[in-house]
Scaffold this motif. Structure first.
Motif, PDB file in Angstrom:
ATOM      1  N   UNK A  25       0.834  -1.205   0.000  1.00  0.00           N
ATOM      2  CA  UNK A  25       0.000   0.000   0.000  1.00  0.00           C
ATOM      3  C   UNK A  25       0.868   1.254   0.000  1.00  0.00           C
ATOM      4  N   UNK A  26       1.947   1.231   0.768  1.00  0.00           N
ATOM      5  CA  UNK A  26       2.869   2.368   0.808  1.00  0.00           C
ATOM      6  C   UNK A  26       3.501   2.587  -0.562  1.00  0.00           C
ATOM      7  N   UNK A  27       3.916   1.503  -1.219  1.00  0.00           N
ATOM      8  CA  UNK A  27       4.505   1.618  -2.559  1.00  0.00           C
ATOM      9  C   UNK A  27       3.487   2.170  -3.550  1.00  0.00           C
ATOM     10  N   UNK A  28       2.249   1.727  -3.459  1.00  0.00           N
ATOM     11  CA  UNK A  28       1.198   2.227  -4.345  1.00  0.00           C
ATOM     12  C   UNK A  28       0.980   3.726  -4.128  1.00  0.00           C
ATOM     13  N   UNK A  29       1.010   4.170  -2.883  1.00  0.00           N
ATOM     14  CA  UNK A  29       0.830   5.594  -2.597  1.00  0.00           C
ATOM     15  C   UNK A  29       1.960   6.420  -3.197  1.00  0.00           C
ATOM     16  N   UNK A  30       3.193   5.906  -3.127  1.00  0.00           N
ATOM     17  CA  UNK A  30       4.328   6.637  -3.695  1.00  0.00           C
ATOM     18  C   UNK A  30       4.195   6.762  -5.211  1.00  0.00           C
ATOM     19  N   UNK A  31       3.724   5.714  -5.865  1.00  0.00           N
ATOM     20  CA  UNK A  31       3.529   5.755  -7.314  1.00  0.00           C
ATOM     21  C   UNK A  31       2.431   6.746  -7.679  1.00  0.00           C
ATOM     22  N   UNK A  32       1.363   6.751  -6.898  1.00  0.00           N
ATOM     23  CA  UNK A  32       0.203   7.589  -7.201  1.00  0.00           C
ATOM     24  C   UNK A  32       0.376   9.056  -6.807  1.00  0.00           C
ATOM     25  N   UNK A  33       1.440   9.383  -6.065  1.00  0.00           N
ATOM     26  CA  UNK A  33       1.666  10.774  -5.659  1.00  0.00           C
ATOM     27  C   UNK A  33       1.764  11.701  -6.867  1.00  0.00           C
ATOM     28  N   UNK A  34       2.294  11.200  -7.984  1.00  0.00           N
ATOM     29  CA  UNK A  34       2.496  12.030  -9.177  1.00  0.00           C
ATOM     30  C   UNK A  34       1.358  11.915 -10.184  1.00  0.00           C
ATOM     31  N   UNK A  35       0.342  11.145  -9.870  1.00  0.00           N
ATOM     32  CA  UNK A  35      -0.780  10.988 -10.792  1.00  0.00           C
ATOM     33  C   UNK A  35      -1.626  12.253 -10.807  1.00  0.00           C
ATOM     34  N   UNK A  36      -2.189  12.551 -11.965  1.00  0.00           N
ATOM     35  CA  UNK A  36      -3.058  13.729 -12.078  1.00  0.00           C
ATOM     36  C   UNK A  36      -4.338  13.538 -11.277  1.00  0.00           C
ATOM     37  N   UNK A  37      -4.908  12.354 -11.358  1.00  0.00           N
ATOM     38  CA  UNK A  37      -6.151  12.050 -10.643  1.00  0.00           C
ATOM     39  C   UNK A  37      -5.792  11.592  -9.229  1.00  0.00           C
ATOM     40  N   UNK A  38      -6.103  12.401  -8.243  1.00  0.00           N
ATOM     41  CA  UNK A  38      -5.733  12.111  -6.854  1.00  0.00           C
ATOM     42  C   UNK A  38      -6.726  11.192  -6.152  1.00  0.00           C
ATOM     43  N   UNK A  39      -7.820  10.821  -6.806  1.00  0.00           N
ATOM     44  CA  UNK A  39      -8.819   9.985  -6.138  1.00  0.00           C
ATOM     45  C   UNK A  39      -8.275   8.587  -5.835  1.00  0.00           C
ATOM     46  N   UNK A  40      -7.439   8.049  -6.720  1.00  0.00           N
ATOM     47  CA  UNK A  40      -6.852   6.728  -6.451  1.00  0.00           C
ATOM     48  C   UNK A  40      -5.927   6.791  -5.235  1.00  0.00           C
ATOM     49  N   UNK A  41      -5.120   7.843  -5.171  1.00  0.00           N
ATOM     50  CA  UNK A  41      -4.225   8.029  -4.026  1.00  0.00           C
ATOM     51  C   UNK A  41      -5.030   8.149  -2.739  1.00  0.00           C
ATOM     52  N   UNK A  42      -6.084   8.932  -2.766  1.00  0.00           N
ATOM     53  CA  UNK A  42      -6.911   9.105  -1.570  1.00  0.00           C
ATOM     54  C   UNK A  42      -7.536   7.786  -1.133  1.00  0.00           C
ATOM     55  N   UNK A  43      -7.952   6.961  -2.092  1.00  0.00           N
ATOM     56  CA  UNK A  43      -8.527   5.660  -1.758  1.00  0.00           C
ATOM     57  C   UNK A  43      -7.515   4.731  -1.116  1.00  0.00           C
ATOM     58  N   UNK A  44      -6.318   4.693  -1.677  1.00  0.00           N
ATOM     59  CA  UNK A  44      -5.255   3.839  -1.113  1.00  0.00           C
ATOM     60  C   UNK A  44      -4.864   4.346   0.272  1.00  0.00           C
ATOM     61  N   UNK A  45      -4.767   5.670   0.434  1.00  0.00           N
ATOM     62  CA  UNK A  45      -4.435   6.234   1.750  1.00  0.00           C
ATOM     63  C   UNK A  45      -5.492   5.862   2.787  1.00  0.00           C
ATOM     64  N   UNK A  46      -6.741   5.896   2.393  1.00  0.00           N
ATOM     65  CA  UNK A  46      -7.828   5.538   3.301  1.00  0.00           C
ATOM     66  C   UNK A  46      -7.691   4.087   3.767  1.00  0.00           C
ATOM     67  N   UNK A  47      -7.433   3.191   2.828  1.00  0.00           N
ATOM     68  CA  UNK A  47      -7.265   1.770   3.163  1.00  0.00           C
ATOM     69  C   UNK A  47      -6.039   1.582   4.063  1.00  0.00           C
ATOM     70  N   UNK A  48      -4.918   2.212   3.688  1.00  0.00           N
ATOM     71  CA  UNK A  48      -3.694   2.105   4.475  1.00  0.00           C
ATOM     72  C   UNK A  48      -3.933   2.583   5.906  1.00  0.00           C
ATOM     73  N   UNK A  49      -4.542   3.764   6.034  1.00  0.00           N
ATOM     74  CA  UNK A  49      -4.759   4.333   7.368  1.00  0.00           C
ATOM     75  C   UNK A  49      -5.684   3.481   8.221  1.00  0.00           C
ATOM     76  N   UNK A  50      -6.732   2.943   7.630  1.00  0.00           N
ATOM     77  CA  UNK A  50      -7.637   2.065   8.395  1.00  0.00           C
ATOM     78  C   UNK A  50      -6.897   0.820   8.875  1.00  0.00           C
ATOM     79  N   UNK A  51      -6.139   0.199   7.975  1.00  0.00           N
ATOM     80  CA  UNK A  51      -5.406  -1.005   8.350  1.00  0.00           C
ATOM     81  C   UNK A  51      -4.352  -0.692   9.397  1.00  0.00           C
TER      82      UNK A  51
END
Length: 116
Positions: A25-51
């Motif tokens: 999940x941390x690796x996915x967040x790092x990859x998504x930091x540079x994505x234009x669409x931040x919704x995927x990053x926010x979703x992964x962050x939500x899952x990471x934080x809950x876990x």
């Protein structure tokens, strides 16, 4: 807890089993930091934080390593490099893998680069 038939699994082993998921999940967040669409990053962050919040409530803690004095009780040096400043000699200048403790006991050492 029970794992494979006939095998008793303790809470520490169960928590250890979730650490690679946190890494992914941390690796996915790092990859998504540079994505234009931040919704995927926010979703992964939500899952990471809950876990992580749940695992933390069970006793899991991250090893604070970056910028700290190298400590073999918590860190495993992968390599040494020249320190960028004299103050960084003997300190962790990069973390490759986050380390974790469970109820105060190291269950995975932080893999780090140390300034020399």
């Amino acid at each position: 807890f029970t794992g494979a038939p006939g095998k008793l699994v303790d809470l520490a082993d169960t928590i250890k089993g979730f650490i690679p998921v946190l890494d992914d999940l941390d690796a996915a967040m790092k990859v998504l930091e540079n994505a234009e669409d931040k919704s995927s990053l926010e979703g992964i962050e939500l899952i990471y934080n809950k876990l992580f919040d749940y695992l933390k409530s069970c006793g899991l803690e991250k090893v604070d390593a970056l910028g700290k004095d190298f400590d073999t009780d918590f860190h495993e040096a992968l390599t040494q490099v020249p320190a960028p400043t004299p103050e960084m000699k003997g300190k962790v200048i990069e973390v490759f893998k986050t380390g974790y403790t469970f109820k105060g006991k190291v269950i995975r050492y932080a893999n780090v680069v140390v300034g020399m």
